[in-house]
Design an enzyme around this catalytic site. Structure first.
Site, PDB file in Angstrom:
ATOM      1  N   ASP A  37       0.752  -1.135   0.073  1.00 53.25           N
ATOM      2  CA  ASP A  37       0.074  -0.085  -0.097  1.00 53.25           C
ATOM      3  C   ASP A  37       0.677   1.159   0.121  1.00 53.25           C
ATOM      4  OD1 ASP A  37      -2.974   0.947   0.614  1.00 53.25           O
ATOM      5  OD2 ASP A  37      -1.447   2.094   2.104  1.00 53.25           O
ATOM      6  N   GLU A  45       1.275  -0.457  -5.142  1.00 48.45           N
ATOM      7  CA  GLU A  45       0.121   0.430  -5.063  1.00 48.45           C
ATOM      8  C   GLU A  45       0.596   1.944  -5.235  1.00 48.45           C
ATOM      9  OE1 GLU A  45      -3.749   2.037  -3.394  1.00 48.45           O
ATOM     10  OE2 GLU A  45      -1.810   1.780  -2.540  1.00 48.45           O
TER      11      GLU A  45
END
Lengths: 691, 691
Positions: A404, A433
Site C-alpha cells: 500500500d 500500489e
C-alpha cells in the site's frame, strides 16, 4: 611518417611522443556492441523476466565498412557458473536478437559479444563474384588461408564435425574449387569455428527472474469480514479468515490466480474512522483495516475479530489447494495505538506540543494515521523491522504482497528491503500500489517491485488507452509490469458509476485483454455496484469502514463473463503478452483495435476490438496491419470470436465490425491465416494456421 | 521488535544478523535524481554544446510522499576549479530544468543535486492551513525550529542578508506570527540557506563545448580546380587554390559561414578514373581528388596543379578575412601511388598473389583505391600518422574538417584521434560524412564528431521530413547535430533532377530553416544544374573527374535566394535552433508547417510553411499550436514573411495559406503576438511582442 618538404617553420606531428602513452592497451575490436533490451538505466537496475517464459535480448552490433558481423548473447544465473551462449539473429539495420528461457528464479546476467566474420565476409563476396562470372582464383586462396586459420585455432564452440567439414572445404579451396561455399549453413559453422576479435557490451546486464505471477495473472480482491453470509455464522455477524476460505471456490471457479485481501492486522481505536470515512466513529463501527495497530498488536498480528496468524496460513494453503495464491496487503501505516508508537517513539515525528505528527495533506488531516519517519536516526532498526514484517508472513506461507502506498516511504528502503528479501526468497512478488506521478511509479518498478498498479482506471477513450499501452509496451517494458484494474476498493470511476452493465463489460474485457495482469475488486464488480460516496470516485457504504453482505448468486452477476475472460486468457497466451501489442486504426474513434502474438510462438495471434463507449453502438472498418499477426498483405483468414463464438472469414486489412451495448461490446478473435494456395499447391492442410 | 505470541515453530525475523552488514554506510537521502539531458548512453559519451549558446540541463528530481524538493545543477569546465551552481526550476511532473551558457571551449561536466526542503514544505502547508482558517500555533513553533536550524548551520550559499531575514522571521514565528510566510521569495531564500540531505546524479556528466560553427552554420562547397574563369588565367586552364581565393567574395556575399573544398592532395595515376567515373582515363584526365597520393606526396602534400601547402594557409586566411572558415576534406583513401603503400606495406592487406587488396563491394571493384587496414599489428603507428594529418593542417590554419566516409575506418580510431586532437585544439570541428545506416551515423556522433551529414536529401514528403526532424530534435539531440544538404558533389537527387526551379527553392528553404547547419554544393545549386549521370543520383560531367567552368553571373542564379536565406537565419536566431522545432498539422499533406523559438529568449519565434511539391500549388489551413510560440489559445498576432515581405494578421490556431511554384514556395514568418488588452489594460505598448 611521410613528410613534405618543410614549407612553414613549425614541425608537424611532434605530438607523437606526448600521445604514445594514451593508446588503449590492445588494439580495440573493430566491432561495436550497444545493448538495447532488457536494459534499465544503462544497467543500474535489473530487467524483469518470468521463469519459463521466453526473454528477448536485443542489441545493436556493427562494425566499420561492410564486413559481416556476428553476435552472440551469453546468459547465466548469478547462482551458477553455467553460461548459455545463444547466437543472435540479425533483424536488419544493425539490430540483433536472441531468445532464451530462464529456468531458475533469481538474478541472471547477460552479455552480448560481437565480432567481424572475415570468413563469412569472404564467403558472401566470393559467391557474388562467382555469380557475376568473375575469376575467383585469388579468392579461393584467400578462403583456404581463412579455413587454415580456423582449423589452427578454432573458437571453442567448434565441433569435431565442424572441423571435419572445414578440412574438406580447405582441400577444395586449395585446388581452386569454390563450389561448396554457396551453402548457407556455413554461416552457423563459421559462427562456431572462427577465432574472434570480439567486442562486448561492457559489464554484465542484470535480469531478475520471478514466478510467472510476477508478470501474468488475474487478481480478485475482497474483504474477509464481508464473507459471513458464505459461512456458518449468524447472518449479520462479520466474516472471518475462516469464512473467507469458504469464498475461495467461488473465486477459483472464475479462474482467478491471485486472491488479495486488505490488511488483516488489529485496527486502532483512537480517532477511528466511521462509516463512509466519517471522523466520528459510532459504537460498533469496525474501523479501517489501514489504521493498523492496537493493544492486540501491529503488523505481526491478526485482528482478533478476523482470526489468528494461523488462519492466514490456512487461507494461503486453501488458496494453494485451489491453484491460486494469496496476496497480503502490507500498509506501513500506524494507528496511534500501534505498539511501535510506544516502543519506538523515535520512528515518528514529534511536534513541538509533544504530540506525534499525524498524516496530512494541508489543510486536510488524517489523525487516525501516524506516518513512519524515514529520516529517523534509528533508520537501520526501522528498516529491519519493516523487512521483518515481510519475512514474518513469508514464513507463514504468503508469497505475494500488495504494498500500500509505497511512494510515501523512502525509495532507498524499498531498494534495500526488496533486494534483501529477494535474495533469500526469489519466489516472492511485490505489487506496488502507487497511484501517483509517472516518475515515482517508474522508480519503484526499477528498484524492484515486480509489478505496478496503473492509470488504467482513468484511461477511457480509445485514444487514451492506445497511448498509454503504447508507452507501457515500449518505454517502460523492461521494468514496469502493469496490473490493470477497472475498480479497486478505493476506486469507483465516474465511468463505472454511469456506464451501466455495458461499461462494466467493456472495462473488464479491456483490462483482461490489454494487460498481462488484471484484477477486480470482486463482489462489487460482479454485482455491478455503482453508488459513489458524494463527490468522490469511491464507493458509498465502503467496505473499508463497515461490514457488508453480498448475494453472489444474483442472476445478473458478471461472474460468468469474468470466468470466460480468464479461461480465454489461459487458452490463448498471446492475450497475456504485452511487448507484441500493436494498435490498428478504426473508422470509429470509440472502437479500440489491437493485436497480440504469443512470444513462445505456440498460441494463435489474437485480434481484439472493443467498444469503449457504454452508451452507444459503434461500427466501422478496422484497418489491421496483417504483418503484426504474421499474415501477408491481402491475405484471407478466419477470425474466431472466443467470446461470442462466431467465426468470420476476413480478407485483407479492412474489415467491418459493429459493437453495441445491446449486443456484443467486444470481439476477442483468434486469427487463423491460410497459406496462399499458389505458394504451396501441394499443401495437404490448406487451413493450417500461420503463427 | 514487536513480536506476537509464537503461533508457529519458526522464529520470525532471524535474518537481522545476516543483513545488518549490508546497510548503506549512511542513511540515504530520501531524494532521487535521474539526469535526463544532456546525457548520452548514461554518460559514456559527452553531450554537445556551443560556446556562448544557452544549454538546457534537465533532470527528474523527486522524493517519497508529498514534500517539496529543490534541485540544483553544478556546472564547470574540466580545465578550471570554478563551479557554477544554478537553481533548477520545476517544470511539473517531477522534471526540473536549468540553463547555463558555457564561456570556454573544451570538456565541461555537470551534476544535479536534489533535496527535500522541510522549510518550504512547512511554509506551503502552513499557508494552506492559514487560508483554511485553521489554528497554526504548533506550525509557527515548527517553523521557528526550522529557521533556528537554518541559522545554526546554513548552507554555504546563504548570504548575510538571508540570515538577517531569517532572524526576523524566527522572531515573528516564536511569537506565533506567521504573516510573513506568504511571500514567495522565501522559496529562493530557503533554497540558499537550508541544510541539505541531498542526493546527486552520480558521476559528473560530460559536455563538450565547441565553437558555434560546430552546431550552426551555412556551408558552401566547390572545386578549386573549377575556379579558373574567376581569375587571371587562360580561360580553359584549371583553377588553383589561388584562383579559389578569388571565388570567396562571391560566397561571402551570399552570407555563407564555411567554405568547404574537396581533398587538395596529389592525385594518383595508377588506375586513375576518367570522366564520369570511367575506368579508362584518357590523357589529360585530371583524376578524382579522392584517389590520394602520388610521387608528389600524400595527405601532407598539395597537388602541384592546385598549388602549395602555403596556398592552403593563404586560402584559410582569405576565408578568415571575410568572416568565413575553410573546411578541408580529409579522406583516408590511398591511391596505389600513395607514399604509405611503399613506406608502410603492413598498413594494407596483401592478397595471396602478392597484390594489395583494393576497395570493393563485390562484385564491384574500385581498383584506384587501397583501403587502410585497421587490423594491422602496426595500428599505433597508423593511428598516429592519421592523427598527424589533422595536426599538420591545423598547424597550417585549418580548423574545420569534413571527414570523408569515416564509417569505413575503425570507430576506436576516431574516438582516440578526435579525443587527442580536441584536448589540444578544442576549436577544431569535425563533420562526419557517413551516408550510412542510422546506428553507425549515431555512433560516430557519440564518439566525437561535432556534426553529421543527414538523410535530408532523401526526405521529400512533408511526412518524411517531419518524422525525421522529430527524431533529430528529440532522440539524438544530445549528440548528433545535423547538417542538411539538398545536393552534394556526390548527390543529385531525383527530386532535384526533375523538380525544376521550384524544387531547388523549396529544398534550399527546407534545409536552411529546418537544420541549424545546412549547405549546398555551390555552383551547381546556384545554377540549377539537373543533368544526372545515367541511372544514378549523381552529376553528369561531374567535377570529381574533370575541370568545369561556371558562369556565376547568370540572371537565373539562385544566389539571391541563398543570400536572403542566410541573412534571415542571422536576423532570426530561432531558425538555427533545433530542440524547439514543433510541427503543426496542415489540411494539405504537401504543406509542411513548423515553428521554432530562440533558446536565448531574445529573437522572435518563427513559423515556417513550405510547399514540398515542386509541381503544383497547395493550399489549406495550417493548425498551429500557439503555445509552441508562447501565445495563448485564440490569440491574435501578426506574422511577417521575411522572405516575401508581406504581413498578415492572424487569429487563433487555424489560418489559410497557399503556396505555389508560380508564386511563393514558402513563408518564413516571424510571429508577433499581442498581449490581450483585457489582461493588461494600462499597457501603453499594445503591440509589444511576446517571446
Amino acid at each position: 611518417m611521410n613528410m613534405p618538404p618543410p614549407t612553414t617553420p613549425s614541425t608537424p606531428g611532434t605530438a607523437d611522443a606526448a600521445t604514445a602513452g594514451r593508446f588503449p592497451a590492445h588494439r580495440p575490436s573493430r566491432t561495436i556492441v550497444e545493448p538495447v533490451s532488457p536494459m534499465v538505466d544503462g544497467g543500474a537496475f535489473a530487467g524483469k523476466a518470468s521463469i519459463g517464459r521466453p526473454v528477448r535480448i536485443v542489441a545493436d552490433v556493427f562494425t566499420d565498412g561492410h564486413d559481416v558481423v556476428f553476435a552472440e548473447a551469453a546468459v547465466g544465473s548469478a547462482s551458477s557458473d553455467a553460461v548459455r551462449t545463444i547466437p543472435m539473429a540479425p533483424l536488419g539495420n544493425d539490430r540483433f536478437e536472441a531468445w532464451f528461457t530462464p529456468d531458475e528464479l533469481g538474478r541472471w546476467n547477460y552479455e552480448v559479444t560481437g565480432w567481424v566474420s572475415h570468413a563469412e565476409t569472404w564467403r558472401l563476396g566470393t559467391a557474388a563474384k562467382v555469380a557475376a562470372g568473375l575469376d575467383v582464383e585469388v579468392e579461393a586462396a584467400i578462403g583456404a588461408a581463412l579455413v587454415a586459420a580456423m582449423r589452427a585455432t578454432p573458437h571453442h564452440a567448434a565441433t569435431d564435425a565442424d572441423l571435419a567439414r572445414l578440412a574438406t572445404l580447405g582441400t577444395a579451396l586449395e585446388s581452386g574449387n569454390t563450389e561448396a561455399i554457396t551453402d548457407d549453413d556455413w554461416t552457423q559453422l563459421f559462427h562456431r569455428c572462427e577465432p574472434r576479435d570480439a567486442a562486448d557490451s561492457g559489464a554484465p546486464l542484470p535480469i531478475d527472474v520471478d514466478p510467472l505471477l510476477g508478470a501474468i495473472g488475474s487478481w480478485y480482491s475482497f474483504f474477509p469480514r464481508s464473507t459471513a453470509s458464505d459461512g456458518d455464522v449468524a447472518p449479520d455477524a462479520p466474516g472471518t479468515l475462516r469464512t473467507a476460505i469458504d469464498r475461495l471456490d467461488h473465486i477459483a471457479d472464475m479462474g482467478f490466480d491471485v486472491v488479495y485481501i486488505p490488511p488483516v492486522h488489529p485496527i486502532g481505536t483512537t480517532n477511528r474512522k466511521g462509516r463512509d470515512n466519517s471522523t466520528n466513529a459510532q459504537d460498533g463501527d469496525v474501523g479501517s483495516p489501514y489504521a493498523i495497530g492496537s493493544p492486540d498488536g501491529g503488523h505481526f498480528a491478526v485482528a482478533p475479530e478476523l482470526g489468528t496468524v494461523d488462519d492466514v496460513t490456512a487461507l494461503a494453503a486453501a488458496c494453494d489447494a485451489r491453484g491460486m495464491k494469496l496476496a497480503l496487503d502490507i500498509a506501513f501505516n500506524c494507528s496511534p495505538d500501534h505498539p511501535w508508537v510506544s516502543e519506538h517513539p523515535d520512528w515518528f515525528v514529534r511536534r513541538p506540543d509533544g504530540s506525534i505528527q499525524y498524516a496530512e495533506n494541508p489543510p486536510k488531516k488524517y489523525e487516525d494515521i501516524y506516518p513512519l519517519d524515514f529520516e529517523t536516526d534509528d533508520w537501520q532498526a526501522l528498516w529491519t523491522e519493516l523487512a521483518d514484517v515481510f519475512r514474518f508472513w513469508i514464513e507463514r506461507g504468503v508469497t505475494i504482497f500488495r504494498v500500500d502506498n509505497p511512494h510515501t516511504k523512502a525509495f532507498a528502503f524499498w531498494e534495500w528491503a526488496i533486494g534483501e528479501i529477494r535474495t533469500a526468497h526469489p519466489e516472492v512478488i511485490f505489487l506496488s500500489e502507487a497511484f501517483t506521478r509517472p516518475r515515482v511509479m517508474q522508480r519503484l518498478a526499477k528498484l524492484g517491485f515486480n509489478q505496478s498498479y496503473t492509470y488504467f482506471a482513468w484511461r477511457h477513450t480509445a485514444h487514451e488507452l492506445r497511448e498509454y499501452f503504447e508507452e507501457l509496451s515500449t518505454e517502460t517494458i523492461d521494468f514496469l509490469r502493469p496490473n490493470a484494474w477497472p475498480n479497486t476498493h478505493d476506486i469507483l470511476t465516474e465511468q463505472l458509476q454511469h456506464g451501466g452493465r455495458a461499461g462494466f463489460v467493456s472495462r473488464a474485457i479491456l483490462a483482461a485483454t490489454m494487460s498481462p495482469s488484471w484484477g477486480v475488486y470482486g463482489p462489487l464488480f460482479e454485482l455491478l455496484e455503482t453508488s459513489p460516496r458524494d463527490g468522490v470516485e469511491d464507493y458509498l457504504d465502503s467496505e473499508k469502514y463497515e461490514v457488508r453482505h453480498w448475494n453472489l448468486d444474483r442472476a445478473d452477476s458478471l461472474a460468468p463473463l469474468l470466468a470466460r475472460l480468464n479461461e480465454i486468457r489461459r487458452q490463448h497466451p498471446a492475450l497475456c503478452d504485452l511487448a507484441s501489442i500493436t494498435f490498428h486504426p478504426c473508422d470509429d474513434e470509440s472502437l479500440l483495435c489491437f493485436t497480440k502474438t504469443d512470444p513462445a510462438g505456440i498460441g494463435d495471434p489474437v485480434l481484439v476490438v472493443v467498444n469503449v463507449d457504454p452508451f452507444a453502438e459503434h461500427r466501422g472498418f478496422v484497418d489491421v496491419d496483417l504483418a503484426a499477426v504474421g499474415l501477408e498483405y491481402e491475405s484471407s483468414y478466419d477470425v474466431v470470436d472466443r467470446l461470442g463464438g462466431t467465426t468470420h472469414h476476413w480478407r485483407g486489412n479492412r474489415n467491418y465490425v459493429e459493437l453495441s451495448p445491446y449486443g456484443a461490446m467486444a470481439h476477442i478473435f483468434t486469427v487463423h491465416g491460410h497459406r496462399p494456395a499458389a505458394a504451396d499447391a501441394t499443401n495437404d492442410d490448406p487451413g493450417r494456421t500461420i503463427r
